[in-house]
Design an enzyme around this catalytic site. Structure first.
Site, mmCIF file in Angstrom:
data_model
loop_
_atom_site.group_PDB
_atom_site.id
_atom_site.type_symbol
_atom_site.label_atom_id
_atom_site.label_comp_id
_atom_site.label_asym_id
_atom_site.label_seq_id
_atom_site.Cartn_x
_atom_site.Cartn_y
_atom_site.Cartn_z
ATOM 1 C CD GLU A 36 40.668 50.281 36.775
ATOM 2 O OE1 GLU A 36 39.297 50.918 36.710
ATOM 3 O OE2 GLU A 36 40.760 49.318 35.699
ATOM 4 C CE1 TYR A 119 35.034 49.384 36.795
ATOM 5 C CE2 TYR A 119 36.508 51.070 37.839
ATOM 6 C CZ TYR A 119 36.170 49.988 36.606
ATOM 7 O OH TYR A 119 36.987 49.743 35.584
ATOM 8 C CG ASP A 137 32.323 50.215 33.695
ATOM 9 O OD1 ASP A 137 31.741 49.355 33.308
ATOM 10 O OD2 ASP A 137 33.494 50.606 32.989
#
Length: 351
Positions: A36, A119, A137
Site C-alpha cells: 500500500e 486510506y 482513494d
DNA sequence: AAAACGGGGTT
DNA sequence: AACCCAGTTTT
C-alpha cells in the site's frame, strides 16, 4: 442506482475480473502495508518490481527495521516521494519498538503510525484484519461520483466527508476486504479517468454518468494553482574520472540524497556571476566555465529550470567536508539520488 | 484550509 | 508541450 445492487454487483465483477497480484491472497499485514505504501501515487506496473525487491531483501518488519535509512532509500530509488521511504522505515521501527513487531489490528491504532493515514489504515485494517472500514482513494472517488452522480468537489473537505460517508454506507460487513478491493480494481481497470470502458461495463444502464454522458465531468475537482518555478545552477566539477557530489542536507526536496554542486535561485541568474558569491565556486577561474546544457523539467507543482555548468579541473578545491564527496562515474549510478539527476546522467556523459 | 511532495502516462 | 493522476504530512 440502488446501493445494495451496486455493492453486490461490483464484488461479483471483482471475483471474475481481478488481477492476480502478490500482495493479494495474503493476510500478512507487513506485505499488505508495504504494497500500500509503494502503491500510493504509483501504478501497479511501476511499483511491482520494487515490491518484489523489498520483500526479498526485507522479508519481515524486523528485517526492515534493522536496515539503515540509506539502504531503504537506495532500494526506493526511482520511485519518487522519498518521504514515503523514510516513513516506511520509521514505521517499521515503531512497529518493532511499540508493538513487539506485530502490526496493530485496527484502523484507529494503525493511523498513529508514520506514513499511515486514512486510506492506508483502512486498507490494512480491512485486508489483513477484515475490519469493516471503507477505503477512499482516487478510484473510489471516481467510481462513486460517476455511479451515483455526486458532484461535490473531491478535493474539498466537504467532498472527503461525503464520499467517505457513502463508501462506509456501501461496505459489506461480511466481506469488507473484497468490497474495498472491488471498487478500487473496478476504478483502475474499467472506470478509468481518461476513457472509461463504458460499452463493456455492467453498470452501463444504471450509472448516473453513463446515462447523462457526464463521464468527462465527474468527478469534479478544483484545479490546482500554477507550478512554482525554481532555477537550479548545477556546477559539474570533475577531477580526473571523478565528479563532485554534494549531499543535500537542507530541509528541502531530496534532502539526504546526492546532487551535483548546485546553487538555487528564485529568478534566472547569470551562472558566472553567481560563482563570485559562492565560497567554493569563487576559487575557480570564471574563464574556464562552460554552460553545457539547459533543461526544463515540469512537475505537478514545480517547474525546474536546470542549467549545467562544467568547470575545468583545479588543483586544490573541494574537500571531503560538508557532505562533499568525489565519486567515480561508475559509483555515481549506485548513489541514492534525485531522479532529476538520474535522468540527466546519460546526457552528462556527453558534456 | 492550503501547500508541499515526483514521476509517468496521455493527449 | 500541456495536461492528468493522489495520499500523507506540514504549514
Amino acid at each position: 442506482m440502488d446501493k445494495r445492487y451496486f455493492s453486490d454487483k461490483v464484488v461479483e465483477w471483482y471475483q471474475t475480473r481481478k488481477r492476480n497480484l502478490p500482495w493479494r491472497d495474503t493476510q500478512d499485514p507487513y506485505k499488505i502495508w508495504l504494497s500500500e505504501i509503494i502503491l500510493q501515487q504509483t501504478r501497479v506496473a511501476q511499483g511491482l518490481p520494487y515490491y518484489l525487491r523489498f520483500i526479498e531483501k526485507f522479508p519481515t518488519v524486523q528485517a526492515l527495521a534493522a536496515a539503515s535509512e540509506q539502504e531503504v532509500l537506495r532500494l526506493w530509488q526511482g520511485l519518487g516521494y522519498y518521504t514515503r521511504a523514510r516513513n516506511l522505515h520509521k514505521c517499521a521501527k515503531e512497529v518493532v519498538a511499540r508493538f513487539q513487531g506485530v502490526f496493530p489490528d485496527n484502523f484507529q491504532t494503525l493511523k498513529t503510525l508514520p506514513g499511515i493515514g486514512d486510506y492506508t489504515a483502512a486498507a490494512i485494517a480491512s485486508f489483513a484484519f477484515r475490519e469493516s472500514v471503507a477505503v477512499v482513494d482516487g478510484n473510489v472517488f471516481r467510481v462513486l461520483s460517476r455511479i451515483f452522480g455526486i458532484d461535490t468537489e473531491i478535493n474539498s473537505p466537504e467532498g472527503k466527508k461525503v464520499f467517505a460517508a457513502l463508501a462506509n454506507e456501501l461496505i459489506s460487513a461480511k466481506k469488507p476486504d473484497q468490497h474495498n478491493q472491488a471498487i478500487m480494481e473496478f476504478g483502475a481497470l474499467y472506470c478509468t479517468p481518461g476513457k472509461p470502458e463504458c460499452p463493456e461495463c455492467t453498470f452501463i444502464g444504471t450509472c448516473f454518468a453513463a446515462k447523462n454522458e457526464l463521464q468527462g465531468v465527474l468527478p469534479v475537482k478544483t484545479k490546482a494553482k500554477a507550478a512554482r518555478p525554481r532555477y537550479f545552477y548545477y556546477y559539474v566539477i570533475r577531477k580526473g574520472k571523478s565528479m563532485l557530489m554534494k549531499k543535500r542536507d537542507q530541509k528541502d526536496i531530496w534532502h539526504g540524497l546526492y546532487d551535483f554542486y548546485v546553487v538555487e535561485k528564485v529568478k534566472p541568474a547569470n551562472p558566472v556571476k553567481l560563482m563570485a558569491q559562492d565560497p567554493l565556486l569563487k576559487k575557480f577561474n570564471p574563464d574556464d566555465v562552460t554552460v553545457s546544457k539547459k533543461y526544463k523539467h515540469v512537475l505537478s507543482h514545480q517547474i525546474i529550470h536546470a542549467t549545467f555548468i562544467t568547470l575545468a579541473e583545479q588543483k586544490s578545491q573541494a574537500s571531503g567536508a560538508d557532505g562533499l564527496k568525489y565519486y567515480s562515474s561508475q559509483k555515481i549510478s549506485d548513489l541514492p539520488k534525485p531522479v532529476l539527476i538520474s535522468r540527466f546522467l546519460e546526457d552528462y556523459q556527453l558534456l
